[in-house]
Design an enzyme around this catalytic site. Structure first.
Site, PDB file in Angstrom:
ATOM      1  CB  CYS A  13      -0.902  -0.012   1.237  1.00  0.00           C
ATOM      2  SG  CYS A  13      -1.933   1.468   1.415  1.00  0.00           S
ATOM      3  CG  HIS A  19      -2.858  -1.554  -9.457  1.00  0.00           C
ATOM      4  ND1 HIS A  19      -3.600  -0.773  -8.599  1.00  0.00           N
ATOM      5  CD2 HIS A  19      -1.771  -1.949  -8.762  1.00  0.00           C
ATOM      6  CE1 HIS A  19      -2.970  -0.691  -7.433  1.00  0.00           C
ATOM      7  NE2 HIS A  19      -1.859  -1.393  -7.514  1.00  0.00           N
ATOM      8  CD  GLU A  38      -7.223   1.111  -2.103  1.00  0.00           C
ATOM      9  OE1 GLU A  38      -6.447   0.246  -1.650  1.00  0.00           O
ATOM     10  OE2 GLU A  38      -7.287   2.268  -1.642  1.00  0.00           O
ATOM     11  NE  ARG A  39      -5.521  -6.846  -4.064  1.00  0.00           N
ATOM     12  CZ  ARG A  39      -4.570  -7.762  -4.172  1.00  0.00           C
ATOM     13  NH1 ARG A  39      -4.839  -8.941  -4.683  1.00  0.00           N
ATOM     14  NH2 ARG A  39      -3.345  -7.498  -3.765  1.00  0.00           N
ATOM     15  CB  CYS A  96      -5.082   3.858  -4.330  1.00  0.00           C
ATOM     16  SG  CYS A  96      -4.207   2.274  -4.484  1.00  0.00           S
ATOM     17  N   GLY A 102      -2.062   2.565  -6.759  1.00  0.00           N
ATOM     18  CA  GLY A 102      -2.951   2.814  -7.895  1.00  0.00           C
ATOM     19  C   GLY A 102      -2.503   3.999  -8.729  1.00  0.00           C
TER      20      GLY A 102
END
Length: 276
Positions: free
Chosen positions: A71, A154, A203-204, A212, A215
């Site tokens: 993250c 992603h 987000e999963r 993110c 991301g």
């Protein structure tokens, strides 16, 4: 249990200091802690643990209790937290994650630069080749997807009008497509210029969040791959929670991310009294 609430551009975290390895968070407890009505409320839980390979280890749990590899916003937050708590007083930190070891540099108060490593376009979908600008039909729309890994998976999708795009409708469907065996994070991106993009993220395990970091990195990587933005330039990524800056060193295939992270408040919570 002592906790700290942190945020990076509105992507918010419950942070737990577990350097003594005495705390065990179950899936049910993680869901409770992240619940915005019955718990503290957060997109993810960050657990600071000891590492034999780096200054410390960052464990990441999603709001659905699942554990993930990396993250970007969390890495900035954990670096600020570790310095605030005296775990590492210097400005340069090495952070072990399930993806790899990341280097963090606190460049000024609450602003952290993370070396994100490279971006890769293989072995993300259940497909034998690169998955770049490939068309997939989702419900009633044909979307072109570029799959990128920056330590976690992603799907980057370029759209004409980000503000009007139904993120929730398509994000939840794409996350659970059978071609993504480990589920996937989905970024919806509007190109502003060759140095600027707008992005929203699904987000999963967490749904839509305000920001993110991985991301944003994946979106810039996908935009470079599809010739939408420049390489070897700082690209501004506008997210719902604020702006990140992403830089790609073409010669090294290495990304840098620069952004803010802050401690919001701290407190204590009794996990034995969690909501049913």
């Amino acid at each position: 249990m002592k906790f700290w609430k942190m945020q990076g551009l509105g992507n918010d975290f419950v942070v737990i200091n577990n350097l003594d390895k005495k705390i065990k968070i179950t899936k049910e407890q993680a869901i409770f802690l992240c619940d915005r009505n019955f718990g503290i409320g957060a997109d993810q839980i960050l657990i600071l643990e000891p590492s034999e390979k780096a200054d410390y280890f960052m464990r990441i749990l999603n709001s659905d209790g699942s554990e993930v590899e990396m993250c970007g916003n969390g890495a900035r937050a954990i670096a600020v937290f570790a310095q605030d708590q005296g775990v590492k007083k210097e400005n340069i930190h090495s952070i072990e994650t399930l993806a790899s070891i990341k280097k963090a540099e606190i460049v000024k108060e609450n602003f952290v630069q993370i070396d994100m490593g490279g971006a890769y376009f293989r072995d993300i979908a259940d497909f034998p080749d690169d998955f770049i600008d490939r068309e997939i039909e989702i419900i009633d729309k044909k979307l072109k997807i570029t799959c990128v890994s920056v330590g976690n998976p992603h799907a980057v999708i370029f759209v004409d009008n980000l503000d009007e795009f139904p993120i929730k409708k398509y994000g939840s469907m794409i996350e659970n497509l059978s071609i993504f065996p480990n589920r996937i994070n989905t970024e919806f991106v509007e190109i502003v210029s060759n140095k600027e993009i707008k992005m929203r993220v699904w987000e999963r395990g967490a749904g839509e969040t305000l920001a993110c970091g991985t991301g944003a990195t994946a979106s810039v990587a996908g935009a470079i791959k599809n010739n939408h933005v420049l390489s070897n330039e700082w690209i501004i990524v506008h997210l719902k929670g604020g702006d990140l800056k992403i830089y790609w060193d073409k010669n090294k295939n290495s990304f840098k991310m620069l952004g803010e992270a802050k401690i919001v408040f701290s407190g204590e919570i009794d996990l034995t009294k969690r909501a049913n």
